[in-house]
Write an enzyme that holds these catalytic residues in place. Sequence first.
Site, mmCIF file in Angstrom:
data_model
loop_
_atom_site.group_PDB
_atom_site.id
_atom_site.type_symbol
_atom_site.label_atom_id
_atom_site.label_comp_id
_atom_site.label_asym_id
_atom_site.label_seq_id
_atom_site.Cartn_x
_atom_site.Cartn_y
_atom_site.Cartn_z
ATOM 1 N N SER A 232 12.794 3.249 -11.106
ATOM 2 C CA SER A 232 11.754 2.262 -10.716
ATOM 3 C C SER A 232 10.513 2.355 -11.737
ATOM 4 O O SER A 232 10.839 2.569 -12.853
ATOM 5 C CB SER A 232 11.245 2.356 -9.295
ATOM 6 O OG SER A 232 10.682 1.277 -8.888
ATOM 7 N N ASP A 358 18.667 -7.101 -7.385
ATOM 8 C CA ASP A 358 17.478 -6.210 -7.298
ATOM 9 C C ASP A 358 16.485 -6.852 -6.716
ATOM 10 O O ASP A 358 16.111 -7.970 -7.180
ATOM 11 C CB ASP A 358 17.077 -5.562 -8.452
ATOM 12 C CG ASP A 358 16.294 -4.222 -8.108
ATOM 13 O OD1 ASP A 358 15.250 -4.618 -7.309
ATOM 14 O OD2 ASP A 358 16.317 -3.261 -8.670
ATOM 15 N N HIS A 387 17.862 -2.292 -4.911
ATOM 16 C CA HIS A 387 16.743 -1.510 -5.473
ATOM 17 C C HIS A 387 17.030 -0.027 -5.177
ATOM 18 O O HIS A 387 16.356 0.302 -4.028
ATOM 19 C CB HIS A 387 15.274 -2.076 -5.286
ATOM 20 C CG HIS A 387 14.191 -1.546 -6.157
ATOM 21 N ND1 HIS A 387 14.346 -1.623 -7.487
ATOM 22 C CD2 HIS A 387 13.171 -0.483 -5.695
ATOM 23 C CE1 HIS A 387 13.122 -0.896 -7.935
ATOM 24 N NE2 HIS A 387 12.684 -0.368 -6.991
#
Length: 606
Positions: A232, A358, A387
Amino acid sequence: MFSEEAESPYTLLLRAVLIIPISHFVIGLLLILTVFLYNFLEIHILRDLLNGFRGDPVILTFNPSSHVYRDVVSKCRVLHGRYLPTPWLCSPNIQTLFLHFFGNAPRVNFRRQIFMTSDGGTLALDWAKSHIQEGKLPFRSNDSEQHGIKNPIVIIVPGLTSDSKSSYIKHLVFNMAKHGWDVVVSNHRGLGGVSVTSDSLYNAGWTEDVRAVIDHIHGKHPEAPLFVVGTSIGANILVKYLAEDGVSTPIVGAASICSPWDLLVCDRFINRKLLQRLYNLALAIGLKDYAEMHEAVLSRLSNWEGVKKARSVRDYDDSATIILGNYETVDTYYRRCSSSIFVGGVMVPLLCISSLDDPICTSEAIPWDECRLNKNVVLATTKHGGHLPFFEGFAAKRVWWVRAVDEFFCVLNSSPFRHRKKQAVSSAVSSLNSPIDHAPYVHMLKDGTVTAVGDEIAEGEFVHQEKDHKGKSGISSLDSLIDHSPYVHILEDGTVTTATDEPAETEAMQQDSDHKGKNEEASIILSGDGVHEEEKAKAMQNSQLQNCRGIGELIVPTMNQLSRRHRFSLWILAYIAVITTWPVLGSMLSIFLKRRIRALFSKPKM
């Protein structure tokens, strides 16, 4: 005749509705709710069922001449297989929520090492404790580190407000440590239970902490291959760091998982729909909790009232991040720190994994072309995954990207890339870092290649030039040669060098004398009483050819060198020249042809 008035159709419809059993209404409402949730949560169970639960193939994007793909990725079975999500987690949103609240994380024990940065910041480095049982302690019991570890070391950079306690971090640590790799989680400042001890906090573009940790571990264990995984926001920081350090980084290979890529695009995306706004609110709540843990520092350095009222990530960045990071606006911060503009400068093997569904880091931000241009980058995208979760198997105890990264690192560790000598040769050098753009002088080699001339090369050329023009005054230093001379010489070997005023004047005087002598010869010839007109024209032509011969001797060798080296480029330039001049030439040609045709067919007047 009927005297009674006919009943209203709405009255009849109401009576018919009341006859229907209530259970049928409940079933209808459940059906409508199911259809709504199926689309709202992006559930794909029916599609998986029609597909026979075979999953979807992994899409790989890479440069056709990539050695990383040929020597490493081509041998990875996971990346060339299919990914099928857990059937009862057949939604990116359900997977993401399940990862956050449950995760099915394996049990992992860590041993903490406190690392102090140069600006006084405190970082918590959590090493996998499984190595203590194997006698491979990365540091001694008194926290003084051990030297000489040759085992591969994996450094993990977590995502936004995540630390070593996060479920997906534990999945990765457990899987890598199970194969005998040393694993360390580099927690961000203020996370992992440590306090903020400096006036700097991490953000999406803060690479100083990652660089310090990597250099520290490499200095203590220089023979251990280093690998880095970023997730991320951590993936965004990792890609930016790799581009900034280039070939000087000690990293053998890296993996970027679910990177936001373009922060500005992701900011627009998470404010677009209702579900994305809920994710935005959840992220803002996590940032506010992080700020409240360090209120003593943040209340002094940021707009504390704005932080407490933040309802989105953008609100928090506007009240805290841009103030601490010295950015003008939030959009400026997003543009400068987006990893999509840095991925082209990555010089080490990099595997990027992203999910097309995502719900936080949209696929719209994926830099497809930039990844394809860089020979060191391989982009793997899956149709589903959410995600970070990427759960697979019916029990959802495995994470697909963890297996992919594990296999990629194992193959990379046994490939020639581990022992290669890092060179500053890459297909993805940014034009902003090109030496030709920063150097006012160029050097043309014998093969026609044009390179930049720095100080060292300029000095060498100055010495060579001083030898060639020995006895000529006006060349006393490099500054006088460069700063006071707007002229250049093209030598016989194609070298472009500068010239001072005095040599230029000498050459001009010599050319004037030659030209004067040639004019005198022409005048003598033309003044003869017995010279015919043809001889006069021939003498004039010879004089012009002699005047142009010097220019031709300089241009022709250079053009020959360029044509041998860049033949295709010359054809492109010729094509562009024809296209750009065609409107003028075409109009002139059409006028000429019209006049000729009119002259041929016109009859003379009587």
